[in-house]
Design a protein around this motif. Structure first.
Motif, short mmCIF file in Angstrom:
data_model
loop_
_atom_site.label_atom_id
_atom_site.label_comp_id
_atom_site.label_asym_id
_atom_site.label_seq_id
_atom_site.Cartn_x
_atom_site.Cartn_y
_atom_site.Cartn_z
N ASP A 130 9.21 -0.14 5.18
CA ASP A 130 8.62 1.54 4.90
C ASP A 130 9.55 2.14 3.31
O ASP A 130 10.67 1.60 3.59
CB ASP A 130 8.55 1.82 5.97
N GLN A 189 7.18 4.75 -8.95
CA GLN A 189 7.71 5.80 -8.63
C GLN A 189 8.78 4.76 -7.72
O GLN A 189 9.86 6.30 -6.95
CB GLN A 189 6.48 5.72 -7.46
N VAL A 238 2.58 0.78 -8.54
CA VAL A 238 3.06 2.06 -7.58
C VAL A 238 4.77 1.54 -7.30
O VAL A 238 5.83 2.90 -7.84
CB VAL A 238 2.71 1.45 -6.47
N SER A 270 4.49 7.14 1.86
CA SER A 270 5.16 5.95 2.23
C SER A 270 4.38 4.36 1.83
O SER A 270 3.41 4.88 1.78
CB SER A 270 5.35 5.63 3.64
N LEU A 271 5.27 3.87 0.66
CA LEU A 271 4.75 2.71 0.80
C LEU A 271 5.69 1.77 1.42
O LEU A 271 6.39 1.72 2.02
CB LEU A 271 5.83 2.77 -0.79
N THR A 296 0.92 -0.96 -0.30
CA THR A 296 -0.19 0.45 -0.32
C THR A 296 0.71 0.88 -0.05
O THR A 296 1.41 1.30 0.48
CB THR A 296 -0.90 0.10 1.56
N LEU A 297 0.29 1.95 -0.99
CA LEU A 297 1.01 3.75 -0.75
C LEU A 297 0.39 4.76 0.06
O LEU A 297 -0.94 4.57 -0.16
CB LEU A 297 1.01 4.04 -1.69
N ALA A 346 8.18 7.81 0.16
CA ALA A 346 7.74 8.23 -0.98
C ALA A 346 8.94 9.20 -2.06
O ALA A 346 7.97 10.14 -1.35
CB ALA A 346 6.02 7.96 -1.34
#
Length: 325
Positions: free
Chosen positions: A214, A85, A81, A64-65, A59-60, A217
């Motif tokens: 984590d 990214q 994503v 943060s991813l 998840t983004l 991004a």
């Protein structure tokens, strides 16, 4: 193979309680642990299958991813994503192992995989990682594929993970759950240099488990890439690899991140060397100065000295991608 207990916990708390046993090992994809058990290198008394825990999300959010520890390498590599990214992350994953192994291997397991040093994986040789105090025959033996950075008199085994190199360049952190809750460790602090205790490879303690990663991004992350140099194009570990990202402003370096693999006992990055590039145009002379500083601590053997030239060329190639046309 020696007999062992097998448990499949249904909750994280149950898994942590089981993993508190010093002879317990977590099983996710099994692409490392099962191999080492067959070789007799690992002989856990308890295998804890964590594969059914809900730790596979990608998840983004909040800049943060977040990647669950049980997310499969192939799923992360093809995530839209990640592709758009965090390209270095996808490229690093796709360069590692075969498609079948990537489908099984987990992100947390990738970070915890142990070295592919032939001396470590064979009982025909002593090894300080396997039997502390027994010696390191790699130092005087066949060591063309061994580390030149972060070595000690007790170990020169190279770190095997591709994705850890990319995560280091992307300033990722590792969330580790334990009896006192979840702690967050920068990937730069996750791995332990061998020193005189090469058997201790990470900061993960008994009763702890990686739960997610984590990755910030940032604009720099979108400019990132990964290059792996190896003896063959398929299913081979890196002789040298580079994860790099550069942001230029006015023709000079405003931000830069460079991590290298295949050369270190841990994934390797030198922020002091990176500062030498800030405010500089990305010419060959500036990159050479950076490489000189990055590789200055190297202690190569006659057989693995070639890695220094490989790494230098790979860094030049990756940083050249950001030069204005």
């Amino acid at each position: 193979m020696r007999p062992f207990e097998f448990h499949r916990p249904t909750s994280l708390d149950e898994a942590l309680a089981l993993l508190a046993r010093p002879d317990a090992r977590a099983l996710a994809g099994g692409t490392t642990l099962v191999d080492l058990m067959k070789l007799g290198v690992e002989a856990p008394g308890l295998v804890v299958d964590i594969g059914r825990l809900p730790l596979a999300g990608i998840t983004l959010e909040s800049g943060s991813l977040r990647i669950g520890a049980l997310a499969r390498n192939s799923a992360v590599a093809r995530d839209s994503v990640v592709l758009s990214q965090f390209p270095a992350l996808s490229e690093a994953l796709l360069s590692g192992a075969s498609g079948q192994i990537r489908n099984a291997a987990s992100m947390g397991g990738n970070l915890m995989q142990r070295t592919r040093c032939a001396y470590f994986r064979s009982h025909d040789w002593p090894c300080n990682k396997r039997v502390p105090g027994s010696g390191c025959p790699a130092r005087e033996g066949a060591n063309a594929h061994h580390a030149v950075l972060g070595t000690s008199d007790h170990c020169i085994a190279v770190s095997p993970s591709d994705v850890a190199v990319a995560l280091l360049a992307l300033d990722a952190s590792v969330a580790i759950a334990g009896p006192r809750g979840v702690r967050h460790v920068a990937i730069a602090d996750f791995y332990r240099l061998p020193g005189d205790t090469p058997v201790i490879e990470t900061v993960v303690q008994p009763g702890e488990l990686i739960v997610h990663l984590d990755v910030p991004a940032t604009a720099l992350a979108t400019r990132s890439g990964y290059l792996k140099l190896r003896g063959r194009a398929s299913y081979e570990f890196a002789s040298a690899s580079v994860a790099a990202a550069v942001k230029l402003e006015g023709g000079v370096v405003a931000e830069v991140a460079v991590a290298i693999g295949g050369l270190g006992t841990v994934p390797w990055r030198d922020r002091g060397a990176e500062r030498l590039l800030i405010g500089e145009a990305l010419g060959d002379a500036a990159v050479d100065r950076f490489c000189d500083a990055l590789l200055a601590p190297a202690r190569p053997t006659p057989d693995n000295r070639y890695k220094l030239d490989l790494a230098r060329g790979a860094v030049h190639h990756m940083l050249a991608r950001s030069r204005p046309c």
